[in-house]
Structures are given as structure tokens and as C-alpha cells.
Write an enzyme that holds these catalytic residues in place. Structure first.
Site, PDB file in Angstrom:
ATOM      1  N   ASN A  46     103.163  90.086  55.439  1.00  0.00           N
ATOM      2  CA  ASN A  46     102.120  91.638  55.289  1.00  0.00           C
ATOM      3  C   ASN A  46     103.688  92.357  55.846  1.00  0.00           C
ATOM      4  O   ASN A  46     104.221  92.213  56.577  1.00  0.00           O
ATOM      5  CB  ASN A  46     101.206  91.516  56.592  1.00  0.00           C
ATOM      6  CG  ASN A  46     101.109  90.547  57.937  1.00  0.00           C
ATOM      7  OD1 ASN A  46     102.122  91.216  58.788  1.00  0.00           O
ATOM      8  ND2 ASN A  46     100.791  89.383  58.122  1.00  0.00           N
TER       9      ASN A  46
ATOM     10  N   PHE B  87      92.907  92.882  68.106  1.00  0.00           N
ATOM     11  CA  PHE B  87      93.221  93.706  66.945  1.00  0.00           C
ATOM     12  C   PHE B  87      92.994  93.643  66.058  1.00  0.00           C
ATOM     13  O   PHE B  87      92.989  92.530  65.295  1.00  0.00           O
ATOM     14  CB  PHE B  87      95.178  93.985  66.987  1.00  0.00           C
ATOM     15  CG  PHE B  87      95.072  94.854  68.136  1.00  0.00           C
ATOM     16  CD1 PHE B  87      96.289  95.860  67.913  1.00  0.00           C
ATOM     17  CD2 PHE B  87      95.828  94.140  69.372  1.00  0.00           C
ATOM     18  CE1 PHE B  87      96.657  96.899  68.783  1.00  0.00           C
ATOM     19  CE2 PHE B  87      96.314  94.691  70.538  1.00  0.00           C
ATOM     20  CZ  PHE B  87      97.066  96.205  69.887  1.00  0.00           C
TER      21      PHE B  87
ATOM     22  N   LYS C 264      83.944  86.853  67.106  1.00  0.00           N
ATOM     23  CA  LYS C 264      85.359  86.707  67.604  1.00  0.00           C
ATOM     24  C   LYS C 264      84.911  86.256  69.426  1.00  0.00           C
ATOM     25  O   LYS C 264      85.833  84.852  69.608  1.00  0.00           O
ATOM     26  CB  LYS C 264      86.590  86.488  67.670  1.00  0.00           C
ATOM     27  CG  LYS C 264      87.229  87.829  66.519  1.00  0.00           C
ATOM     28  CD  LYS C 264      87.545  86.335  65.795  1.00  0.00           C
ATOM     29  CE  LYS C 264      87.813  87.111  63.954  1.00  0.00           C
ATOM     30  NZ  LYS C 264      88.697  86.318  63.551  1.00  0.00           N
TER      31      LYS C 264
END
Length: 415
Positions: free
Chosen positions: A219, A332, A350
Site C-alpha cells: 500500500n 486508525f 474493533k
């Protein structure tokens, strides 16, 4: 002035915004600082030293030389040719507002031909600069390079705002307001104290999933945001464990660095050090998928090829479930649409304490950029962080983490 007040030095440079330094001096006094003022020759063309002398009750230093080194002083102490050394050693911070393009260039290149530039080289105190200039000057490559040089040396840059400028143009280059500069001073002087009891585990960079020995799926993460947080946490006294995936920039000095490549390696490294951490900040861009069966030899070009992918393990969710109850976990979320909705969904899914969500659809912010913007999301609040350098954003993120810490021991604060 009260003995408890911290001495700071306000340096006023030659720009139309010099008059705003009067308000800054007042704000510093109201915030229990003891401001002393230094002026460049050009600054005297815009505002008289007597103004600052009357407000502060201190001499205003305008030159290295004895005949005019003191304006409004009641003794001759400042007339010494080494007054810049005394000022440099006794101040707790050097605040340059407004900082002109010329002064930024002198600072960046180590020139010392007047009181201010000489004091800058002599001081070990934190330096905060608030630039103000014409928009074209602010955007010029030379100015941008000087800003980055100073930032790399640890100088705090209070970015100028946008608006109508004295030259008649509209754009960036307008001096930040006094309250913003004051906040930067307070944050800088708080550095080194408020995280001294914390061990901060930070992930940074982008993971790589091997296709064959020479190719990978990756990425665009540069690691800049995670590195900026690591540096800011160190300045505020934290012990920092930095788990670093692939990046093209130097790793911050002073951290305990663990280098990894793949998502699986990052998971293993994070879980191994998790029990040491009191705060976990997962700034790395971790691959959501990995190659199910990587080739052991380099693949040759032989026409169309199908690569089967499988999901990687959810590191963020796993550490949120396994952490010590007092450990804060911050995730993030890089998004390209429905930014806040997706950020809130990740926060709940999460089980973390907060998520920093940012829009990475713009090439000017986020990946491959020195600037960023976002929103610090918790279950109770959403704090918008406007576009700024990643170094400055790191400070704001840690400020919000510090606020979370005050709730951390409450059972309802743990996700």
C-alpha cells in the site's frame, strides 16, 4: 512579575503582522508566562520597542551592540556583548511571531548576524515559530524547504492561516491567531512531562504480502504519521516501542524499534510486546489480505495469472480483546467515502477506545504527504483535526489520548 512565572522570549520580526505580537504578549501574561521581547531592525519599522517595554516591564533587546541594546531597561546588564547568551540560557522558550521568510532562511542555514539569529543558535530551549508572509513567498520551494529543515530539527511550526493578506492577495500566509500560538507554546512546554509514566507501542508503515521472492502486494503508507507520533511521544517523556513495517523515511532515533514486513510478522511483534504497553496506537496500514500460497521462485511472464488471496488476521481487534484493562488502544481508519460513518463502525467493531479516521482520497493529505487531517473518534465525542503537518497532528492526537487517560480506569471507558 511573580517568581513562579516562566520566562519566555517573544521575537518580533519585520512584517505587517508585528502589531499582533502585542496581543500575543498579553495572552502569554494572562497564561502565567513572563514574556521578554526581542525585535529585529525591520520590526522597529512597524512597531516601536517602547510599546513592548511598557507592557512587559522588561527591556526590549534590539541589537547585539551596547549603544542600543537596551530599550526601557533600568540597569546596564543587557548592554553586554554576550547578552544573547544570557537570554538564550535563561528563557524557557523562544517564540518567533511573526517569523518572516528571511528569518526562517537564516535559522535554517545557521546565519547569525543579529541578536535574534545569534540567540537562536545559542539556545537549547524549545523554539516555536509562527510564519507570516505573502502567499507566494509562503508557497515558494525555498521557504517550504527551510520550513522542513527547521521542523526536522525539532522547531515547532505554527502554520499560518488563510485569508485576506495585507498585500491584497487572498491565501495562506496569514499569521496564526494569538490563541493558537499560545496553545502551541503551552503544548511545547508541557512536552517531556505528561507521558513519562507511559509505554507507548506504535505501529507505522505499510505491510507487504509476498507474491514471490521479488514481488509483493502493498500500500502507499509512508510511515510518516506513525513516526511523527513516536517522536512526539518521546518528547513528552514516553518510552516508545515502534513496530515498523516498510517505509522510505528514516526511523526516529531513541525508540525501541522492531522491523517487520508482513501482516503476520506485525501481529506476532505486537502481541509479543503488548503486555509492556500502557497505550497502543496502531497507525500502520496493515494488509487486509495476503497471498494464500506465495511462489518460492520468481514468477515468469506466461500470460494471465490468478493469485488467490485470503484475509489476514484482525490485529487491532485481537489486541483490543487481549490487552490489560488499563491499556488504551487507538486505531486508525483510512477512508475514501462515508468517512465518519465508517470510522464509527470500525470503533464499535474493533472494540478500541478511539479511532483516528481520515480521508485519503486527496493526494494533498494522508498517504505520501507530509500533511494530514482527520477526526479523533470516541464513543462520547468527535474531535475534528484540520489540515496541518503530521508532526502537529501527532501532538493533537496525543492531547486527545491524554484526555482519554483520565477516563481509562473507569469500567465504562474500556471498549
Amino acid at each position: 512579575m511573580c517568581a513562579e512565572r516562566l520566562k519566555v522570549t517573544v521575537a518580533v520580526c519585520g512584517g505587517i503582522a508585528a502589531y499582533k505580537s502585542v496581543e500575543l504578549v498579553r495572552l502569554l501574561q494572562d497564561a502565567a508566562f513572563d514574556p521578554h521581547v526581542v525585535m529585529t531592525r525591520s520590526a522597529e519599522e512597524f512597531i516601536r520597542p517602547l510599546t513592548f517595554s511598557a507592557i512587559t516591564g522588561h527591556k526590549v533587546i534590539t541589537s547585539l551592540w551596547s549603544e542600543d541594546a537596551v530599550i526601557g531597561a533600568e540597569d546596564e546588564e543587557a548592554a553586554s556583548g554576550i547578552e544573547h547568551i544570557n537570554e538564550a540560557q535563561t528563557t524557557r522558550a523562544l517564540i518567533v511571531a511573526p517569523a518572516t521568510a528571511h528569518v526562517l532562511a537564516k535559522f535554517a542555514h545557521g546565519l547569525a548576524d543579529d541578536f535574534l539569529s545569534t540567540m537562536y543558535l545559542a539556545t537549547e530551549a524549545p523554539v516555536i515559530v509562527a510564519p507570516a508572509m505573502n502567499v507566494n513567498m509562503w508557497n515558494h520551494p525555498a521557504t517550504r524547504a527551510n520550513i522542513e529543515t527547521l521542523r526536522a530539527r525539532g522547531v515547532k511550526i505554527v502554520e499560518p492561516g488563510s485569508g485576506y493578506l495585507a498585500c491584497g492577495m487572498v491565501g495562506g500566509g496569514r499569521l496564526a491567531d494569538g490563541a493558537t500560538i499560545l496553545a502551541a507554546v503551552q503544548q511545547t512546554l508541557a512536552s517531556g512531562t505528561d507521558f513519562t509514566s507511559e509505554t507507548v507501542l506504535i505501529t507505522a508503515g505499510g505491510t507487504r504480502e509476498a507474491i514471490d521472492p521479488v514481488r509483493f502486494i502493498g500500500n502507499r503508507s509512508s510511515g510518516r504519521m506513525g513516526f511523527a507520533i513516536a517522536e512526539a511521544a518521546q518528547r513528552r517523556g514516553a518510552r516508545v516501542i515502534l513496530i515498523c513495517a516498510s517505509t522510505t523515511i528514516p526511523v526516529p532515533a531513541g525508540c525501541e524499534v522492531v522491523c517487520v514486513s508482513s501482516a503476520a510478522e506485525m501481529r506476532a511483534a505486537v502481541l509479543e510486546r503488548l503486555n509492556e504497553a500502557t497505550i497502543v496506537i496502531m497507525a500502520a496500514a496493515v494488509s487486509d489480505y495476503t497471498v494464500k500460497q506465495a511462489a518460492t521462485q520468481k514468477l515468469k511472464r506466461e500470460g494471465p495469472r490468478t493469485i488467490e488471496l485470503e484475509p489476514t488476521q484482525d490485529i487491532l481487534r485481537e489486541i483490543a480483546a487481549q490487552r490489560n484493562p488499563a491499556t488504551l488502544v487507538i486505531g486508525f481508519a483510512a477512508e475514501t467515502s462515508d468517512i465518519l460513518a465508517n470510522g464509527r463502525a470500525k470503533l464499535e467493531r474493533k472494540g478500541v477506545d478511539a479511532v483516528v479516521v481520515n480521508d485519503v482520497s486527496s493526494s494533498a493529505l494522508g498517504f505520501d504527504s507530509s500533511r494530514n487531517a482527520g477526526t479523533f473518534l470516541t464513543r462520547e465525542r468527535a474531535v475534528e483535526i484540520p489540515a496541518m503537518s503530521k508532526s502537529e497532528m501527532a501532538g493533537q492526537i496525543l492531547d486527545e489520548v491524554r484526555r482519554l487517560r483520565s477516563w481509562a480506569l473507569k469500567p465504562t471507558a474500556i471498549g
